[in-house]
Design an enzyme around this catalytic site. Structure first.
Site, PDB file in Angstrom:
ATOM      1  N   GLY A 194      24.591  47.774  38.643  1.00  0.00           N
ATOM      2  CA  GLY A 194      24.941  48.506  37.991  1.00  0.00           C
ATOM      3  C   GLY A 194      23.704  49.568  38.791  1.00  0.00           C
ATOM      4  O   GLY A 194      23.961  50.887  37.322  1.00  0.00           O
TER       5      GLY A 194
ATOM      6  N   GLU B 225      23.178  41.722  41.405  1.00  0.00           N
ATOM      7  CA  GLU B 225      24.739  41.526  42.789  1.00  0.00           C
ATOM      8  C   GLU B 225      24.945  42.723  42.296  1.00  0.00           C
ATOM      9  O   GLU B 225      26.298  43.117  41.703  1.00  0.00           O
ATOM     10  CB  GLU B 225      25.152  40.375  41.307  1.00  0.00           C
ATOM     11  CG  GLU B 225      24.959  39.325  40.943  1.00  0.00           C
ATOM     12  CD  GLU B 225      25.656  39.187  39.322  1.00  0.00           C
ATOM     13  OE1 GLU B 225      25.960  37.960  39.860  1.00  0.00           O
ATOM     14  OE2 GLU B 225      25.981  39.391  38.586  1.00  0.00           O
TER      15      GLU B 225
ATOM     16  N   ARG C 250      28.326  48.258  43.957  1.00  0.00           N
ATOM     17  CA  ARG C 250      28.645  50.297  44.013  1.00  0.00           C
ATOM     18  C   ARG C 250      27.516  50.178  45.093  1.00  0.00           C
ATOM     19  O   ARG C 250      27.576  51.488  45.868  1.00  0.00           O
ATOM     20  CB  ARG C 250      28.816  50.438  42.750  1.00  0.00           C
ATOM     21  CG  ARG C 250      28.881  51.984  42.699  1.00  0.00           C
ATOM     22  CD  ARG C 250      28.334  52.182  41.220  1.00  0.00           C
ATOM     23  NE  ARG C 250      29.116  51.779  40.484  1.00  0.00           N
ATOM     24  CZ  ARG C 250      30.284  52.051  39.856  1.00  0.00           C
ATOM     25  NH1 ARG C 250      31.084  52.730  40.102  1.00  0.00           N
ATOM     26  NH2 ARG C 250      30.937  50.935  38.414  1.00  0.00           N
TER      27      ARG C 250
ATOM     28  N   ARG D 117      40.304  54.977  40.118  1.00  0.00           N
ATOM     29  CA  ARG D 117      39.051  55.581  39.300  1.00  0.00           C
ATOM     30  C   ARG D 117      38.997  56.742  38.851  1.00  0.00           C
ATOM     31  O   ARG D 117      38.485  56.825  37.039  1.00  0.00           O
ATOM     32  CB  ARG D 117      37.503  55.195  40.425  1.00  0.00           C
ATOM     33  CG  ARG D 117      37.480  54.291  40.639  1.00  0.00           C
ATOM     34  CD  ARG D 117      35.681  54.165  41.312  1.00  0.00           C
ATOM     35  NE  ARG D 117      34.400  54.346  40.039  1.00  0.00           N
ATOM     36  CZ  ARG D 117      33.731  55.035  40.049  1.00  0.00           C
ATOM     37  NH1 ARG D 117      34.225  56.031  40.531  1.00  0.00           N
ATOM     38  NH2 ARG D 117      33.267  55.261  39.026  1.00  0.00           N
TER      39      ARG D 117
ATOM     40  N   TYR E  83      39.088  56.632  35.049  1.00  0.00           N
ATOM     41  CA  TYR E  83      37.625  56.242  34.191  1.00  0.00           C
ATOM     42  C   TYR E  83      37.660  57.843  33.885  1.00  0.00           C
ATOM     43  O   TYR E  83      36.410  59.100  33.835  1.00  0.00           O
ATOM     44  CB  TYR E  83      36.302  55.977  34.822  1.00  0.00           C
ATOM     45  CG  TYR E  83      36.898  54.721  35.209  1.00  0.00           C
ATOM     46  CD1 TYR E  83      36.102  53.690  34.458  1.00  0.00           C
ATOM     47  CD2 TYR E  83      37.169  53.845  35.935  1.00  0.00           C
ATOM     48  CE1 TYR E  83      36.851  52.594  34.133  1.00  0.00           C
ATOM     49  CE2 TYR E  83      36.202  52.740  36.507  1.00  0.00           C
ATOM     50  CZ  TYR E  83      36.905  51.775  35.253  1.00  0.00           C
ATOM     51  OH  TYR E  83      36.501  50.492  35.921  1.00  0.00           O
TER      52      TYR E  83
ATOM     53  N   CYS F 153      54.584  58.338  38.803  1.00  0.00           N
ATOM     54  CA  CYS F 153      55.433  59.303  37.368  1.00  0.00           C
ATOM     55  C   CYS F 153      53.794  58.824  36.823  1.00  0.00           C
ATOM     56  O   CYS F 153      54.663  58.245  35.790  1.00  0.00           O
ATOM     57  CB  CYS F 153      56.633  58.826  37.519  1.00  0.00           C
ATOM     58  SG  CYS F 153      57.406  58.512  39.113  1.00  0.00           S
ATOM     59  N   GLU F 154      53.006  59.487  36.636  1.00  0.00           N
ATOM     60  CA  GLU F 154      51.612  59.325  35.718  1.00  0.00           C
ATOM     61  C   GLU F 154      51.066  60.661  36.130  1.00  0.00           C
ATOM     62  O   GLU F 154      50.347  60.579  36.613  1.00  0.00           O
ATOM     63  CB  GLU F 154      50.616  58.079  36.310  1.00  0.00           C
ATOM     64  CG  GLU F 154      51.410  56.542  35.210  1.00  0.00           C
ATOM     65  CD  GLU F 154      51.468  56.222  34.316  1.00  0.00           C
ATOM     66  OE1 GLU F 154      50.966  56.984  33.721  1.00  0.00           O
ATOM     67  OE2 GLU F 154      52.188  55.334  33.609  1.00  0.00           O
TER      68      GLU F 154
HETATM   69  C1  PLP Z   1      31.110  44.265  37.688  1.00  0.00           C
HETATM   70  C2  PLP Z   1      29.770  43.482  38.340  1.00  0.00           C
HETATM   71  C3  PLP Z   1      28.745  43.224  39.498  1.00  0.00           C
HETATM   72  C4  PLP Z   1      28.673  44.261  40.002  1.00  0.00           C
HETATM   73  O1  PLP Z   1      28.583  45.775  39.479  1.00  0.00           O
HETATM   74  P1  PLP Z   1      28.182  47.642  40.610  1.00  0.00           P
HETATM   75  O2  PLP Z   1      28.384  48.252  38.865  1.00  0.00           O
HETATM   76  O3  PLP Z   1      29.509  47.137  41.556  1.00  0.00           O
HETATM   77  O4  PLP Z   1      26.645  47.003  40.760  1.00  0.00           O
HETATM   78  C5  PLP Z   1      27.584  42.660  39.464  1.00  0.00           C
HETATM   79  N1  PLP Z   1      27.748  41.646  38.545  1.00  0.00           N
HETATM   80  C6  PLP Z   1      29.441  41.195  37.500  1.00  0.00           C
HETATM   81  C7  PLP Z   1      29.034  40.204  36.671  1.00  0.00           C
HETATM   82  C8  PLP Z   1      29.946  41.696  37.411  1.00  0.00           C
HETATM   83  O5  PLP Z   1      30.835  42.042  37.408  1.00  0.00           O
END
Ligand code: PLP
Length: 418
Positions: A229, A271, A274, A309, A313, A340-341
């Protein structure tokens, strides 16, 4: 100023061997960034970053991150297969999946992955298909109780993930009865978040939950997974997150909440996808057409199949025209692919220097959720991935797809013989 990974000369030389479009990743920058990140958390014994494989499943990049001390976060069978093949062992794999098939739980358990359950009913499900491991994690969804400062981030109550607080308590009790001994809490509440309070607020919330679990329900949490995140500055005006500030504010919460409750030995993990890979990969593409109707279009040889992306988004990705880094941005363009979008646009109403066909453009911040999200719409083929190594040489780390790859899953002989 956002810096291209390649100079125009480098891009021209490379494209003689590997035609555009291609991804280029910067090994030196990936290593420097992850070292800094891990250093920021060095105060927490046992800290581990489990790189989210879905963000970039290139084996060479995963190997680099493994060398730097990262584990991997998987959520599917093939991600587990890949991680196992690369030598990630036992505690180096986190399995944070949702709506999980039994076969994947079985495989994750066999690999000794740290299993994270997304629902209360998955406790019995896991028990029946693979058995409950000694160590287990539950994913928490606090509903609308989660706020950063005054702004509500993503709305957890609308998210499909995790257990409610009541389910979390009952879940840990049930797991304990079924033989689990070590417990963790996981939560993922905001994505691409540039607010430095995100992890500290999340940690504070989870730490308080752990204290309540200990004091009221005799359940002792031994680790927390703050998940992914942390955002990256996609726009030149965005500020890069200061991970030292983030980690030290989590430390503050740790010392204020956990230590007095006798939980001073717990370890933390994350985890991120990004933050770890995003800024260090770019999609390099050549302008092949110019079109002027009601607006001015630059048609490039990449399309949303290579980087989804912006189409999905409406995400901003900065674009630099190589060799024109310092030229004034005097023209208003849409930079488009060939699908074609009508959403196949890398940039809409973007001020850029005057572009000629043959110019090479680099699309920034595509190292995570870029190639990985690729698909084959319109029969378009995925491009190659290249690594700019620390010694300045370039290595092909995934070849581009050929029509044979595209047709590999259908049986033409059978069709012809029918
Ligand atoms: C997508 C995801 C992440 C990584 O998210 P980032 O935005 O790339 O940091 C980590 N854990 C879980 C469970 C995810 O689905």
């Amino acid at each position: 100023m956002k810096k291209p990974i390649l100079t125009l000369e480098q891009a021209r030389d490379i494209s003689k061997i590997y035609p555009t479009p291609f991804y280029i990743y910067d090994e030196k920058a990936i290593r420097a960034n992850i070292r800094e990140y891990l250093d920021a958390w060095s105060w927490n014994k046992g800290f581990k970053e489990y790189f989210a494989v879905k963000a970039n499943p290139n084996p060479v990049l995963l190997k680099i991150l493994r060398e730097e001390g990262c584990g991997v976060d998987c959520s599917s069978y093939t991600e587990l297969l890949l991680s196992d093949a690369l030598g990630f062992k036992n505690g180096e794999i986190f399995f944070s999946s949702n709506n999980t098939p039994a076969s994947e739980f079985v495989f994750a358990k066999r690999l000794g992955a740290r299993i994270n359950l997304d629902d209360f009913t998955h406790i019995d499900f896991l028990n029946d298909c693979a058995g409950i491991p000694k160590e287990i994690c539950l994913r928490f969804n606090p509903g609308n109780n989660f706020k950063i400062s005054t702004a509500i981030m993503d709305n957890p109550e609308d998210a499909k993930y995790g257990l409610t607080f009541e389910q979390l308590i009952e879940g840990f009790k049930l797991l304990k009865r079924k033989g689990a001994e070590r417990f963790g809490i996981h939560s993922f509440l905001a994505s691409n978040c540039l607010d430095e309070n995100y992890y500290p607020s999340l940690a504070r919330l989870l730490f308080k939950v752990a204290v309540e679990l200990k004091e009221s329900f005799d359940i002792e949490i031994s680790f927390f997974n703050l998940s992914g995140g942390i955002g990256i500055p996609y726009r030149p005006s965005d500020k890069r997150v200061d991970v030292y500030k983030v980690a030290s504010n989590v430390k503050k919460a740790y010392e204020e909440i956990l230590v007095p409750a006798g939980l001073g030995g717990v370890s933390l993990c994350t985890e991120l996808g990004r933050y770890v890979a995003g800024p260090y990969g770019q999609l390099v593409t050549t302008a092949v057409h110019k079109k002027d109707i009601y607006k001015s279009y630059i048609g490039v040889d990449a399309c949303a199949v290579n980087l989804m992306r912006p189409a999905m988004y409406r995400a901003y990705h900065h674009i630099t025209v190589l060799g024109k880094e310092d030229a004034p941005a005097t023209r208003l363009y849409d930079v488009v692919g060939s699908l074609c979008e009508n959403n196949d646009k890398f940039a809409i109403d973007r001020m850029l220097p005057e572009i000629s066909t043959g110019d090479i453009l680099t699309i920034h911040d595509a190292g995570a959720h870029g190639y990985a999200m690729g698909y084959n719409y319109n029969g378009k083929l995925k491009c190659a991935e290249l690594l700019l190594k620390e010694d300045g040489s370039v290595e092909l780390i995934r070849r581009r797809e050929t029509p044979a790859d595209y047709f590999a899953t259908v049986d033409f002989l059978k069709i012809f013989n029918e």
